[in-house]
Design an enzyme around this catalytic site. Structure first.
Site, mmCIF file in Angstrom:
data_model
loop_
_atom_site.group_PDB
_atom_site.id
_atom_site.type_symbol
_atom_site.label_atom_id
_atom_site.label_comp_id
_atom_site.label_asym_id
_atom_site.label_seq_id
_atom_site.Cartn_x
_atom_site.Cartn_y
_atom_site.Cartn_z
ATOM 1 N N SER A 143 -9.682 1.671 3.126
ATOM 2 C CA SER A 143 -8.846 2.489 2.274
ATOM 3 C C SER A 143 -7.827 1.679 1.471
ATOM 4 O O SER A 143 -7.200 2.207 0.548
ATOM 5 C CB SER A 143 -8.088 3.503 3.142
ATOM 6 O OG SER A 143 -7.232 2.832 4.065
ATOM 7 N N SER A 189 -9.981 -1.065 7.247
ATOM 8 C CA SER A 189 -9.436 -0.790 5.910
ATOM 9 C C SER A 189 -8.729 -1.964 5.250
ATOM 10 O O SER A 189 -8.367 -1.885 4.084
ATOM 11 C CB SER A 189 -8.477 0.405 5.971
ATOM 12 O OG SER A 189 -9.189 1.590 6.207
ATOM 13 N N LYS A 213 0.843 -1.197 0.000
ATOM 14 C CA LYS A 213 0.000 0.000 0.000
ATOM 15 C C LYS A 213 0.880 1.249 0.000
ATOM 16 O O LYS A 213 1.975 1.259 0.574
ATOM 17 C CB LYS A 213 -0.893 -0.040 1.245
ATOM 18 C CG LYS A 213 -1.979 1.013 1.314
ATOM 19 C CD LYS A 213 -2.847 0.782 2.560
ATOM 20 C CE LYS A 213 -3.916 1.826 2.719
ATOM 21 N NZ LYS A 213 -4.755 1.587 3.930
#
Length: 490
Positions: free
Chosen positions: A155, A179, A80
């Site tokens: 996210s 997330s 990420k």
């Protein structure tokens, strides 16, 4: 060799070990898949085939010379965009860090490098991890591989979509209020949020420090087990890490449900759940009872306060953590027209941050301000203790808790962007886990009538990841839980 991307993580690990294919073969197969799917999925922020291929060549040379550094040597992994990789851009999908290159590796990156993993590019995310749909990225909106008109969750939506679409077998995300688990559920894969403190946060760009936790995604349960085994453990660079209970991946295996006490939610108040999620939950409870599990309905009424508690604490911590991005030390600098320092701050932050980040900074700053601290942030911290005590009470009665991960399947892109409260409620079943610091995993649980994935969340007590992952392995053996990941992106 062209369709190696269709293999599960376990088959990839096995095939590399046996020499059925090389790491270069594997990386090329994934990049062919990326070239084909990235225009529709938009999971990655960049592509760097040459760098990944060079890492794979080095791994293959180690295997040929008998100097393999681990059983994971040569396996591709994606990360990420809020996890620092030395020399690489770490932008958190924000304009304010668009050109920032990290001068160091996060601890999780160092541990993966030590084992010989091959790194694919950084994945898309909601800006500074603030969002539930990946629509808050400053650069692009990631789509769901099962239906590209829908969101992948957030996210960590880029990491989840990349794994689901067969662009990489495993990936890292971060989980502040769901997330990892929510996008794992909506994309039909596995996603683990570990006990707070089990995995180092050193090198993770902070959103809410007391809630954030790095964790793995995988297209099968073994990938989650292996990544967790590599990443967990004490880190001197992160004083919130703890040794906790020892973890052995060999102890993670399916076990009988007979006699297992499973905590479940009452569904008479599940008015916000989609019918397909509710039906799947009821069917799964019946299947567990057939397997001999003892279901105990728990009182989740205290958890109705989780969303307001979470958003007060998370926004307050985000207001503090993001104050460092001021146009002075690093990141975007927009010179103020007046030449005043204050104007430089205002211009840089106004143009660097997106609307959702600004919204949360404002809310957090207000709750920390003089005269309001005790009424809002202070009270939320006291209420947080209530959430943790409730979990402690639950785990005196049950071995594991079963809930849906998300109250709905993936919603349409743009459906909730104009109503922040509805977007926040997408995390209604996940935020309490972060407030208490307990571990939880989202497991694939089948698809609905529209072909969209449904995920179920398992939760155990602190540092019980061995039991949690064993329960997850057992859950995968129940009827109608298998999800076939898309072979072609529509």
């Amino acid at each position: 060799m062209k369709e190696l991307f269709k293999l599960s993580y376990s088959k990839i690990k096995e095939g590399l070990g046996k020499g059925d294919f090389s790491s270069v073969d594997l990386v090329n197969s994934y990049y062919d898949r990326i070239d084909e799917s990235q225009p529709k999925i938009k999971a990655f922020l960049e592509t760097n085939r040459e760098k990944a291929t060079n890492q794979a060549k080095i791994s293959d040379e180690r295997r040929r010379s008998g100097k393999t550094i681990s059983e994971f040597d040569g396996i591709p992994v994606a990360t990420k965009d809020n996890i620092c990789v030395s020399g690489e851009i770490t932008s958190c999908c924000s304009k304010i860090l668009e050109n920032f290159r990290s001068p160091y590796d996060a601890t999780v990156i160092s541990r993966l490098k030590d084992k010989g993993f091959v790194f694919l590019p950084r994945t898309n995310m909601d800006e500074f991890a603030m969002g539930s749909s990946t629509e808050n990225s400053a650069f692009q909106t990631t789509t769901n591989p099962f239906d590209t008109t829908r969101i992948p969750g957030g996210s960590s939506g880029g990491s989840a979509a990349a794994v689901s679409a067969g662009m990489v077998p495993i990936a890292l995300g971060s989980d502040t209020g769901g997330s990892i688990r929510q996008p794992a559920s909506l994309c039909g894969i596995w996603g683990l949020k570990p006990t707070y403190g089990r995995i180092s946060r050193y090198g993770l760009v902070a959103y809410a420090s007391s809630l954030d936790q790095i964790g793995p995604f995988s297209n099968d349960i073994q990938g989650v087990v292996d990544l967790f085994s590599v990443l967990n453990g004490r880190d001197e660079k992160d004083q919130t890490t703890v040794t906790g209970k020892s973890f052995s991946s060999t102890n993670v295996k399916p076990k009988s449900w007979k006699g297992v006490k499973v905590g479940v939610m009452p569904t008479n108040k599940a008015s916000d759940w989609s019918p397909s999620v509710l039906k799947k939950y009821e069917d799964m409870k019946k299947n567990l009872e057939k397997e001999g599990a003892i279901l105990k309905e728990l009182d989740f009424s205290v958890f109705s306060y989780s969303i307001p508690i979470y958003y007060l604490i998370a926004t307050a911590e985000c207001s503090s953590n993001l104050s460092r991005f001021d146009g002075i030390r690093y990141g975007l600098r927009v010179e103020g027209s007046s030449g005043k320092l204050e104007d430089l701050y205002v211009e840089s932050r106004s143009k660097g941050f997106g609307d959702e980040v600004k919204r949360r900074i404002l809310l957090g700053t207000f709750s920390l301000s003089s005269g309001y601290y005790d009424a809002y942030y202070g009270k939320a911290q006291k209420a947080r203790v209530m959430i943790r005590k409730q979990y402690d009470s639950f785990f005196k009665e049950v071995d594991v808790i079963l809930q849906p991960t998300s109250p709905t399947t993936a919603f349409k892109i743009g459906e909730k962007t104009k109503d922040p409260i509805q977007m926040y409620l997408a995390d209604v079943l996940t935020t309490s886990v972060n407030l208490a610091g307990v571990p939880a995993i989202s497991c694939p649980a089948g698809i609905d009538e529209n072909g969209l994935p449904i995920g179920m969340q398992l939760t155990t007590s602190h540092f019980e990841e061995e039991s949690l992952l064993s329960f997850a392995s057992s859950l995968a053996q129940l009827p109608d839980t298998t999800i076939t990941l898309p072979s072609k992106i529509q």
